[in-house]
Enzyme design. Structure first.
Site, PDB file in Angstrom:
ATOM      1  N   GLU A 215      -5.821  -5.286  10.551  1.00  0.00           N
ATOM      2  CA  GLU A 215      -4.932  -4.333  10.854  1.00  0.00           C
ATOM      3  C   GLU A 215      -5.080  -3.578  12.209  1.00  0.00           C
ATOM      4  OE1 GLU A 215      -2.721  -2.894   7.226  1.00  0.00           O
ATOM      5  OE2 GLU A 215      -4.547  -1.901   7.274  1.00  0.00           O
TER       6      GLU A 215
ATOM      7  N   HIS B  19      -9.744   0.924   4.507  1.00  0.00           N
ATOM      8  CA  HIS B  19      -8.533   0.906   5.191  1.00  0.00           C
ATOM      9  C   HIS B  19      -8.886   1.924   6.475  1.00  0.00           C
ATOM     10  CE1 HIS B  19      -4.516   2.265   6.398  1.00  0.00           C
ATOM     11  NE2 HIS B  19      -4.096   1.357   5.794  1.00  0.00           N
TER      12      HIS B  19
ATOM     13  N   GLY C 135       2.602  -1.251   4.510  1.00  0.00           N
ATOM     14  CA  GLY C 135       2.605   0.182   4.005  1.00  0.00           C
ATOM     15  C   GLY C 135       3.985   0.713   3.715  1.00  0.00           C
ATOM     16  N   GLY C 136       4.534   1.400   4.820  1.00  0.00           N
ATOM     17  CA  GLY C 136       5.749   2.005   4.507  1.00  0.00           C
ATOM     18  C   GLY C 136       6.989   1.175   3.911  1.00  0.00           C
TER      19      GLY C 136
ATOM     20  N   GLY D  93       1.942   2.186  10.878  1.00  0.00           N
ATOM     21  CA  GLY D  93       2.874   3.191  10.990  1.00  0.00           C
ATOM     22  C   GLY D  93       3.352   3.600  12.140  1.00  0.00           C
TER      23      GLY D  93
ATOM     24  N   ASN E  42       0.972  -1.183  -0.160  1.00  0.00           N
ATOM     25  CA  ASN E  42       0.028  -0.122   0.192  1.00  0.00           C
ATOM     26  C   ASN E  42       0.740   1.154  -0.140  1.00  0.00           C
ATOM     27  OD1 ASN E  42      -1.658   2.089   0.530  1.00  0.00           O
ATOM     28  ND2 ASN E  42      -2.326   1.542   2.573  1.00  0.00           N
ATOM     29  N   TRP E  43       1.088   1.865  -0.998  1.00  0.00           N
ATOM     30  CA  TRP E  43       1.828   2.957  -1.243  1.00  0.00           C
ATOM     31  C   TRP E  43       1.509   4.250  -0.665  1.00  0.00           C
ATOM     32  CZ3 TRP E  43       3.505   2.448  -7.105  1.00  0.00           C
ATOM     33  CH2 TRP E  43       4.289   1.280  -7.476  1.00  0.00           C
ATOM     34  N   LYS E  44       0.163   4.336  -0.488  1.00  0.00           N
ATOM     35  CA  LYS E  44      -0.426   5.435   0.550  1.00  0.00           C
ATOM     36  C   LYS E  44      -0.058   6.759  -0.562  1.00  0.00           C
ATOM     37  CE  LYS E  44      -0.160   3.380   4.878  1.00  0.00           C
ATOM     38  NZ  LYS E  44      -0.164   3.352   6.247  1.00  0.00           N
TER      39      LYS E  44
ATOM     40  N   SER F 245       2.854  -2.109  10.227  1.00  0.00           N
ATOM     41  CA  SER F 245       4.296  -1.957  10.687  1.00  0.00           C
ATOM     42  C   SER F 245       5.092  -3.517  10.215  1.00  0.00           C
ATOM     43  CB  SER F 245       4.469  -1.826  12.260  1.00  0.00           C
ATOM     44  OG  SER F 245       4.150  -0.380  12.573  1.00  0.00           O
TER      45      SER F 245
ATOM     46  N   GLU G 237      -7.458   4.510   7.642  1.00  0.00           N
ATOM     47  CA  GLU G 237      -7.047   5.893   7.281  1.00  0.00           C
ATOM     48  C   GLU G 237      -8.373   6.532   6.326  1.00  0.00           C
ATOM     49  OE1 GLU G 237      -3.047   5.354   5.644  1.00  0.00           O
ATOM     50  OE2 GLU G 237      -2.467   4.855   7.552  1.00  0.00           O
TER      51      GLU G 237
HETATM   52  P1  PGA Z   1       2.354   0.313   7.734  1.00  0.00           P
HETATM   53  O1  PGA Z   1       0.961   0.407   7.134  1.00  0.00           O
HETATM   54  O2  PGA Z   1       3.093  -0.784   7.172  1.00  0.00           O
HETATM   55  O3  PGA Z   1       3.072   1.549   7.271  1.00  0.00           O
HETATM   56  O4  PGA Z   1       2.100   0.000   9.247  1.00  0.00           O
HETATM   57  C1  PGA Z   1       0.188  -0.642   6.923  1.00  0.00           C
HETATM   58  C2  PGA Z   1      -1.305  -0.454   6.211  1.00  0.00           C
HETATM   59  O5  PGA Z   1      -1.614   0.891   6.288  1.00  0.00           O
HETATM   60  O6  PGA Z   1      -2.047  -0.744   5.651  1.00  0.00           O
END
Ligand code: PGA
Length: 260
Positions: A172, A100, A239-240, A178, A14-16, A218, A102
């Site tokens: 999650e 998600h 994500g990150g 994050g 997930n490149w956000k 994470s 967010e």
């Molecule tokens: P993260 O994000 O790996 O940066 O914690 C995961 C996600 O939001 O799906």
């Protein structure tokens, strides 16, 4: 990791909103290089932002990667300024994240809207990856089971037996996203077992065994092995770490090894 041969391990990046448009195209090009020769015994998905979906899908044609959206609106069409519908993304992607945390926060999504989007995505021929999980407060108050059960029951309301083979649930914990704060792998796996058990209560074990349940929050190359070693964990949502091609490759390899 695999309880059933029918469930292919899955790694989703997930490149956000981490990269510029050009940065996303560069990332797609380097993934193509770095993953050259990578075997297809696991599924790899990347989720760029909307304007990059078509060019990234084009760049990753004939590679091990499929492309997904990070979010999609629950309505099919209408006066929703700035929103993007399923019929607008389905020509470009095979997957979409749904609900998600967010986006649940940004768009104030209800469980019902998440459920409606997931089933609409299935109707459009996409694989929905529905994200569920508890907040820090809920975790501290020992309400994880209650929260996850409510989210799953809502999701299963309109599900059909056939849809479970295409549905992916990403557990999650919101407090792990994050933050570098991780749940104990055994604890995460037991929540994921509950997710499958709820599906089994509705449709029976055989059908529930077809649904993929992955962990997110994470995930890094240094910690992924412990999660995918747990029974019933079919992969990870990253994500990150997913915007670093070498680390993403290391993660994919570790998931692949756990599936063997
Ligand atoms: P993260 O994000 O790996 O940066 O914690 C995961 C996600 O939001 O799906």
């Amino acid at each position: 990791m695999l309880a059933s041969m029918e469930r292919l391990p899955l790694v989703i990046g997930n490149w956000k909103m981490e990269l510029s448009h050009r940065g996303q195209l560069e990332l797609a090009r380097s993934l193509k290089q770095v993953f050259k020769g990578f075997s297809r015994d696991i599924e790899l998905v990347v989720c760029p932002s909307y304007p990059a979906l078509a060019p990234v899908a084009d760049l990753l044609k004939r590679t091990a990667f499929s492309v997904g959206a990070q979010h999609v609106h629950w309505a099919e069409r209408g006066a929703w300024t700035g929103a993007v519908s399923l019929s607008q993304i389905s020509p470009f992607v095979q997957w979409s994240l749904v609900g998600h945390s967010e986006q649940r926060a940004l768009s104030r999504l209800t469980d019902e809207q998440v459920q409606v989007t997931a089933h609409l995505a299935l109707q459009h021929g996409l694989f929905p990856v529905v994200c569920i999980g508890e907040t820090r407060e809920e975790y501290d108050a020992d309400r994880t089971v209650e929260k996850v059960t409510a989210q799953m029951q809502s999701l299963l309301q309109k599900a059909s037996r056939a849809s479970l083979a295409k549905l992916v649930v990403a557990y999650e914990p919101i407090w792990a996203i994050g933050t570098g704060e991780l749940p104990d792998p055994g604890d995460a796996a037991s929540v994921m077992l509950l997710i499958r058990k709820l599906a089994a209560e509705r449709f029976g074990n055989d059908v529930a065994e077809r649904m993929r349940v992955i962990y997110g929050g994470s995930v890094k190359a240094r910690n992924v092995a412990a999660y995918v070693a747990e029974p019933g964990v079919d992969g990870v949502l990253v994500g990150g770490a997913s915007v670093h091609p070498r680390e993403f490759l290391d993660i994919a390899r570790l998931v692949q090894e756990a599936g063997r």
